[in-house]
Design a protein around this motif. Structure first.
Motif, short mmCIF file in Angstrom:
data_model
loop_
_atom_site.label_atom_id
_atom_site.label_comp_id
_atom_site.label_asym_id
_atom_site.label_seq_id
_atom_site.Cartn_x
_atom_site.Cartn_y
_atom_site.Cartn_z
N TRP A 189 0.84 -1.20 0.00
CA TRP A 189 0.00 0.00 0.00
C TRP A 189 0.87 1.25 0.00
O TRP A 189 0.57 2.23 -0.70
N ARG A 242 -5.27 0.74 -1.14
CA ARG A 242 -5.44 -0.71 -1.28
C ARG A 242 -6.02 -1.06 -2.65
O ARG A 242 -5.54 -1.97 -3.32
N THR A 247 -7.30 2.91 3.28
CA THR A 247 -6.70 1.59 3.10
C THR A 247 -7.72 0.48 3.35
O THR A 247 -7.35 -0.68 3.45
#
Length: 272
Positions: free
Chosen positions: A94, A189, A149
């Protein structure tokens, strides 16, 4: 007016009220100490990436972010996302996407973690929010980023979060009336971006909405629970009778002891 008591609002506070007024009562009215919640591996990885992105924004050097991410996840209390776990590798992936995102932004100046209270005395409120990153793209063109995320985000909730961050940035940076702001929820993500193009008029509408919400929140007296999926993430659920009732009885609570729930066939659809 000096000395007046302004009603405090934040994105989390408003969303809690909208989601479940009983949860809001626990968190903001009851005065009870907040329950401790153990961070999940996903949350630890996300927190580490946010810290890394702050360092990257500060200096522009990817190694500063790597150092912060790895030091954070190596902490003993963060072992669930530490070296050797899948979350360690996911967090690094990420952050690498975050480096690419950082390099794609051409700006005159940038700031990390811009947060503040913004009072609105005529509305009787003061609002708090934070932007993960703020960029001045041109004198009258700005960008606000909230790094994400999570596996997925609810669009309407994200929009309200971006609107509030926009208000804070416009206030803190004293943006000129004609300045426009590109507010972005950027998921590291999934790679997805949710973008809102916002103006001074949008900020005024956001504050008007918050002022009206504040009146509703202050007038609330019942604080009825709205149990649902979110109960699984609520730290107050062990103290909430409605959450326990939903978990134990579910739809069975609709029927009196002497009654029988309808049989599945009662709802059969006739075939032509």
């Amino acid at each position: 007016m000096a000395g007046e008591e302004l009603f405090r609002l934040s994105h989390t506070k408003v969303e809690t009220f909208r989601r479940c007024r009983k949860q809001y009562w626990f968190a903001y009215v009851s005065g009870m100490p907040r329950p401790e919640q153990e961070d999940t591996p996903a949350a630890l990885a996300g927190n580490g990436v946010h810290r890394a992105m702050q360092k990257l924004c500060d200096t522009g050097e990817p190694e500063d972010g790597y150092a912060e991410l790895e030091a954070y996840l190596r902490m003993p209390k963060h072992a669930a996302a530490g070296p050797g776990t899948e979350w360690w590798e996911m967090a690094r992936a990420w952050y690498e996407r975050g480096i690419d995102a950082h390099r794609s932004i051409a700006s005159e100046a940038r700031w990390a973690e811009v947060d503040s209270w913004a009072p609105a005395h005529k509305l009787g409120i003061t609002v708090w929010s934070k932007a993960d990153r703020v960029d001045r793209l041109a004198p009258d063109r700005w960008q606000v980023i909230d790094w994400k995320t999570g596996r997925f985000d609810l669009d309407d909730v994200v929009d309200r979060q971006l609107d509030l961050a926009h208000v804070i940035v416009r206030t803190v940076r004293a943006l000129p009336r004609e300045a426009t702001v590109r507010a972005v929820a950027w998921n590291l993500r999934t790679g997805q971006q949710r973008v809102r193009e916002l103006t001074r008029e949008d900020a005024a509408r956001t504050m008007g909405y918050l002022g009206r919400m504040a009146r509703v929140m202050q007038a609330e007296e019942e604080f009825l629970a709205t149990p649902g999926v979110h109960c699984g993430f609520c730290g107050w659920r062990s103290r909430c009778e409605a959450a326990a009732r939903l978990e134990e009885e579910g739809l069975d609570a609709l029927w009196e002891e002497a009654e029988e729930p309808p049989a599945p066939g009662d709802f059969a659809v006739e075939q032509a």
